[in-house]
Design an enzyme around this catalytic site. Structure first.
Site, PDB file in Angstrom:
ATOM      1  N   CYS A  57      -0.650   2.462  -4.356  1.00  0.00           N
ATOM      2  CA  CYS A  57      -1.464   3.651  -4.578  1.00  0.00           C
ATOM      3  C   CYS A  57      -0.694   4.884  -4.121  1.00  0.00           C
ATOM      4  CB  CYS A  57      -2.786   3.560  -3.810  1.00  0.00           C
ATOM      5  SG  CYS A  57      -3.923   2.313  -4.452  1.00  0.00           S
ATOM      6  N   HIS A  61       0.850  -1.178   0.000  1.00  0.00           N
ATOM      7  CA  HIS A  61       0.000   0.000   0.000  1.00  0.00           C
ATOM      8  C   HIS A  61       0.886   1.229   0.000  1.00  0.00           C
ATOM      9  CE1 HIS A  61      -3.812  -1.995   0.345  1.00  0.00           C
ATOM     10  NE2 HIS A  61      -3.506  -2.597   1.491  1.00  0.00           N
TER      11      HIS A  61
END
Length: 520
Positions: A399, A356
């Site tokens: 992301c 992430h």
């Protein structure tokens, strides 16, 4: 009789479906590939797939009983799904031809296929440069038309500048514009000609010198040579655009000799990083899946990306190190451990991080953020002197925000950039601390990137696919990442509204060209 009519109608419907699936560019590709089978006068009248298929049927080159030519054309142009659909058609299966080995039905010459393959590697800027070199050789009126490269090949053939046994002019042009393709032409000549011409359907062997098409106009060749000597084709070596203008193999530019050795040209525009070490280097893969400790969602499908990266970089000759479910501190520690190794005999180092992320950070499985800047600094020459002037390549799947990129209509942007200069003196033998880095991000700032739980992420899967496809063709890494950009930009979710745009950032001072596996 009715059954025969039904089968004929079924076949015509299948042809209609094919023509409806062809773009205008794909139709031009088919016309070029068929230029040895149909006369140019007839081909010039074709403006649709339907007209082309009618011509082929009239010449007994395409029929329900023998659709192999169309299947071959679709195979060459990589319309695999359309080819399989045609092969599996019910009326085709009844005819008993769908299962025939394709290699027994080849009608498109190896020469014609080879020119098509060359055209697939050329961008719009390259085409403009080729036209410029031919400005005093071919008709200016024709060159100013919106000719594709394949159409330009046909014009060169008309002027006897190009032929099956006459590739010298093309080779000299490509050697200056795109050296990798210049060498590819030389390899083709050695493999397919080797000093003699062997026709597929004849028993005779003739010297190339005895063939009329081998006689190229000396004045035309000399004119092109003069043009090559007078101009410098400036490529944007510090920017990054979708026109694929940054080509590999610049060190070995120049005219390819007839010997097996490639001449080393010292004044090439962009040098390559050397890839001649005793080992390629280390590829560190940090694969974060389990975020249950910090409340983030687990990253389903990340193991698919890990396996793809491991396989492709192992194939490229790297030593693979894997770290799974790393906290923020463990991510930094893994890179610091890498920096303590001796990379003197290595060509480069690769770090792939699957996790992430936020705008400028990678997130560890404990929720701790690690800035990209800190990741890069662990491998700086101050901390790892054996990586001095060697490429340090980061591939980040994460992301960089929560916004979704929307699908938009095509637009054209013009960008004028000021070049900043400094009067401060710089020691001649020094380099900036952050030189020789590549940070290939899966998405641009503030936006999300997407992961298919069963297939892996769009970015990593496209990266691995294009490395396997384009490294053997001699493409440099930035060109490969341009292709990755193009591929990922075409993807969308089921709604067709969510998009993704990768973003490579780099301070490389040379081109990164991985030697094709199997070569020293």
């Amino acid at each position: 009789m009715d059954e025969e009519m039904d089968m004929d109608m079924c076949f015509q419907r299948a042809l209609l479906r094919v023509q409806e699936s062809l773009s205008a560019d794909e139709l031009q590709d088919l016309l070029f590939l068929c230029s040895d089978l149909l006369c140019s006068r007839d081909l010039n009248t074709v403006s649709s797939g339907r007209q082309l298929f009618t011509l082929l049927q009239n010449q007994d080159l395409l029929s329900l009983e023998d659709p192999s030519l169309l299947i071959e054309l679709l195979s060459i142009t990589k319309r695999t799904r359309l080819m399989r659909s045609l092969q599996s058609d019910a009326c085709m299966q009844t005819s008993g031809t769908a299962d025939q080995p394709l290699q027994q039905q080849q009608r498109i010459s190896r020469y014609r296929q080879f020119l098509y393959e060359l055209s697939e590697s050329i961008c719009d800027q390259d085409l403009k440069n080729i036209k410029f070199l031919l400005m005093k050789t071919l008709s200016r009126k024709k060159l100013e038309q919106n000719l594709t490269l394949l159409q330009l090949f046909l014009e060169m053939e008309k002027e006897d500048l190009l032929g099956e046994n006459n590739l010298d002019v093309l080779q000299r042009i490509f050697a200056d514009i795109y050296p990798a393709l210049g060498r590819k032409i030389n390899q083709y000549k050695e493999e397919n000609l080797n000093g003699v011409f062997i026709a597929q359907e004849t028993e005779g062997i003739s010297s190339i010198a005895d063939l009329p098409s081998a006689q190229t106009s000396l004045s035309s060749v000399e004119m092109i040579d003069r043009e090559m000597d007078e101009i410098t084709l400036n490529e944007n070596a510090s920017g990054f655009s979708g026109d694929n203008s940054q080509h590999s193999d610049s060190v070995n530019s120049g005219i390819i000799s007839e010997s097996s050795e490639m001449p080393q040209i010292e004044n090439s525009m962009v040098e390559q990083y050397e890839m001649k070490g005793e080992r390629r280097g280390v590829c560190l893969i940090i694969n974060n899946y389990d975020f249950s400790a910090c409340g983030w969602l687990n990253r389903e499908g990340t193991d698919i990306d890990h396996d793809s990266l491991r396989d492709v970089f192992e194939w490229l000759g790297f030593e693979i190190l894997t770290r799974r479910d790393c906290t923020g501190d463990q991510i930094l520690q893994a890179l610091m451990d890498l920096s303590t190794q001796d990379h003197t005999q290595a060509d480069c180092v690769v770090c792939c991080i699957l996790s992430h992320g936020r705008l400028n950070d990678i997130i560890g499985v404990d929720g701790k953020a690690v800035p990209f800047k800190e990741l890069m600094e662990t491998l700086s020459p101050f901390r790892c002197s054996s990586l001095y002037q060697k490429p340090k390549l980061f591939f980040i799947q994460a992301c960089r925000g929560t916004q979704n990129q929307r699908a938009v209509f095509p637009q054209t942007f013009t960008e004028d950039e000021d070049v900043l200069a400094s009067d401060a003196g710089v020691p001649r033998d020094s380099i900036p601390e952050m030189a020789d880095y590549l940070m290939a991000m899966s998405t641009v700032p503030w936006y999300a990137s997407y992961r298919d739980k069963s297939k892996g992420t769009w970015f990593i899967q496209s990266l691995c696919d294009n490395l396997r496809l384009l490294v053997p063709r001699g493409n440099d890494l930035l060109s490969i990442l341009t292709k990755v950009n193009a591929d990922v930009s075409k993807k969308s979710d089921k709604s067709g509204l969510k998009k993704q745009m990768p973003q490579p950032e780099f301070s490389l001072t040379r081109t990164v060209v991985f030697p094709p596996p199997g070569l020293p």
